[in-house]
Design an enzyme around this catalytic site. Structure first.
Site, PDB file in Angstrom:
ATOM      1  N   LYS A   1     -10.726  -0.541  10.418  1.00 45.68           N
ATOM      2  CA  LYS A   1     -10.855  -1.729   9.567  1.00 45.68           C
ATOM      3  C   LYS A   1     -11.201  -2.954  10.413  1.00 45.68           C
ATOM      4  CE  LYS A   1      -7.425  -0.024   6.255  1.00 45.68           C
ATOM      5  NZ  LYS A   1      -8.175   0.366   5.070  1.00 45.68           N
TER       6      LYS A   1
ATOM      7  N   ASP B   1       2.904  -4.482   7.940  1.00 44.95           N
ATOM      8  CA  ASP B   1       1.670  -3.706   7.808  1.00 44.95           C
ATOM      9  C   ASP B   1       0.508  -4.686   7.933  1.00 44.95           C
ATOM     10  OD1 ASP B   1      -0.631  -2.511   6.852  1.00 44.95           O
ATOM     11  OD2 ASP B   1       0.276  -1.729   5.014  1.00 44.95           O
TER      12      ASP B   1
ATOM     13  N   GLN C   1      -4.838  -5.196   6.937  1.00 39.02           N
ATOM     14  CA  GLN C   1      -5.863  -6.099   6.390  1.00 39.02           C
ATOM     15  C   GLN C   1      -5.814  -7.480   7.041  1.00 39.02           C
ATOM     16  OE1 GLN C   1      -8.210  -5.129   4.349  1.00 39.02           O
ATOM     17  NE2 GLN C   1      -7.372  -3.170   3.718  1.00 39.02           N
TER      18      GLN C   1
ATOM     19  N   CYS D   1      -4.834   2.457  -3.676  1.00 36.01           N
ATOM     20  CA  CYS D   1      -3.607   3.009  -3.067  1.00 36.01           C
ATOM     21  C   CYS D   1      -2.464   2.003  -3.143  1.00 36.01           C
ATOM     22  CB  CYS D   1      -3.836   3.428  -1.608  1.00 36.01           C
ATOM     23  SG  CYS D   1      -4.994   4.761  -1.456  1.00 36.01           S
TER      24      CYS D   1
ATOM     25  N   HIS E   1       0.869  -1.178   0.000  1.00 30.98           N
ATOM     26  CA  HIS E   1       0.000   0.000   0.000  1.00 30.98           C
ATOM     27  C   HIS E   1       0.910   1.235   0.000  1.00 30.98           C
ATOM     28  CE1 HIS E   1      -2.815   2.966   1.747  1.00 30.98           C
ATOM     29  NE2 HIS E   1      -3.797   2.150   1.440  1.00 30.98           N
TER      30      HIS E   1
END
Ligand code: PMP
Length: 414
Positions: A234, A208, A211, A372, A131
């Site tokens: 999220k 990261d 998600q 993104c 991302h």
């Protein structure tokens, strides 16, 4: 105070959906099908009510107040720290830094760790599927320090090329920053293996996890990650809040990223000394309500059960992939062996934004565009995809509606 939901022994999607009033509305004359969870998930009523209660009866600024209300707000605000630590199995709560989201968490590490540890010719390894939030902060720091960015390539199925990764690691590698689950492809990366290899080469690792955390059990100690970043919005919590997990031994040696209240020890005009982590990294009045909201969201996830969520979503995504595969002309972008709740696809002669617009007319919310993550779309030779992203409140019926909607959209171009 809002009542806690009853324990949910197995994932009962209809029961769960009762907690999400937003799902029970008509959009453009059709019942809403919400498949944009990768961008932001919906909030259960328990979290919304907890936020409301805080704003109505508990609000005061935290940490600096001697009065009772401030102390109560501080307790509620700080309660998220041990909760998040347990949620991702951090060794201790002071390894949990409150930020405004994944982007902020990564910027913090890039600026605090990167600016002090990188010098001319040092290397930062990213992957082709990152991302922008895990690309741009490193580029900005590389520009200032002379560090060099290297990129792990992605295979045609949307997996990281681990052999290529091994060759990129050198004694100059100072940081490996890789996404746990790709928001554009749905690929679940082997983050433990990536971390082990980086550590063998003497590098620090940032994952990261934006998600990953809403969909699977994350254990930062098992992964071995030095930093792990994610966002509350999220994972069924509020916007404007997120977490940076950092290994204590690293945080202790890192300078502050922003200056202001709470991050100081002593201030004079001659010299300022700083607070200990995590407070050293938390300048100014924080998003107090959002922290309390995240606590409630973690409780909610706990009651549903992460094991149930994982199993349920795996079946749902399998169902969706099988159904979508049957649509003539549909091509998946990303077909990794290990994948989570994101499905990206394209049609050769229909632009993703046309698909998205027509689906919206049918009450179906998906995301279209570059997500993104422009480099990975460029890698696959497409400017945009349509992305359906799932949460545990989605059903097979939502998939059926999506398939019907796509067939309908296609009919305009035949
Ligand atoms: N990384 C990934 C993989 C993401 O999906 C996102 C959000 N789309 C981000 C980082 C940025 O998250 P936020 O905007 O909440 O900071």
């Amino acid at each position: 105070m809002p009542q806690a939901v009853k324990d949910i022994p197995v994932l009962n999607v209809e029961k769960i959906r009762e907690d999400f009033p937003v799902l029970h509305q008509q959009v453009n004359g059709h019942p809403l099908v919400y498949l944009d969870n990768g961008a932001s998930s919906q909030m259960p009523v328990q979290v919304a009510e907890r936020l409301d209660h805080y704003h109505r009866y508990e609000h005061a600024n935290v940490h600096r107040g001697i009065h009772t209300l401030s102390q109560k707000a501080t307790d509620a605000y700080e309660a998220a720290r041990p909760k998040v630590a347990a949620f991702i199995n951090a060794a201790e709560e002071h390894e949990i830094i409150y930020t405004t989201g994944t982007t902020d968490s990564i910027n913090l590490v890039a600026n605090s760790f990167g600016l002090t540890h990188f010098s001319e010719g040092d290397e930062v390894i990213l992957s082709e599927m990152e991302h922008h939030a895990n690309i741009v902060p490193w580029q900005m720091v590389a520009e200032k320090t002379g560090a060099v960015i290297k990129v792990i390539p992605v295979t045609d199925s949307g997996e990281l090329d681990l052999e290529a990764y091994k060759k990129l690691l050198t004694p100059r590698t100072k940081m490996v920053a890789v996404v746990h689950v790709s928001n554009a492809l749905g690929t679940v990366n082997p983050v433990k293996e990536i971390t082990d290899l980086a550590h063998e080469a003497g590098s620090v690792v940032l994952i990261d996890g934006a998600q990953a955390v809403p969909h699977q059990k994350v254990d930062v100690q098992e992964i071995g990650a030095d930093f792990y970043a994610f966002s509350a919005h999220k994972m069924f919590g509020p916007t404007g809040f997120g977490i940076l997990y950092g290994r204590k031994s690293l945080l202790d040696g890192m300078p502050p990223y922003r200056g202001g209240g709470d991050m100081i020890d002593k201030v004079t005009f001659e010299e300022t000394t700083y607070n200990v982590p995590p407070f050293r990294f938390e300048a100014g009045t924080p998003p107090i309500a959002a922290s309390i909201g995240l606590s409630e969201a973690i409780d909610y996830i706990g009651r549903v059960g992460m094991d149930q969520i994982e199993k349920y979503e795996a079946k749902l995504v399998e169902y969706a992939v099988e159904k979508l595969r049957k649509i003539d002309g549909l091509r998946f972008i990303g077909e990794a062996e290990e994948r989570a709740s994101v499905i990206s696809f394209v049609f050769d002669h229909i632009h993703a934004s046309d698909i998205g617009t027509i689906l919206d007319k049918k009450g179906i919310a998906v995301r279209t565009g570059h997500h993104c993550a422009q480099p990975i779309l460029r890698r696959f030779g497409v400017p945009a995809t349509t992305r359906a992203s799932f949460a545990f409140y989605n059903r097979e019926d939502d998939v059926d509606r999506l398939v019907e909607g796509i067939e309908y959209a296609k009919s305009f171009f035949e």
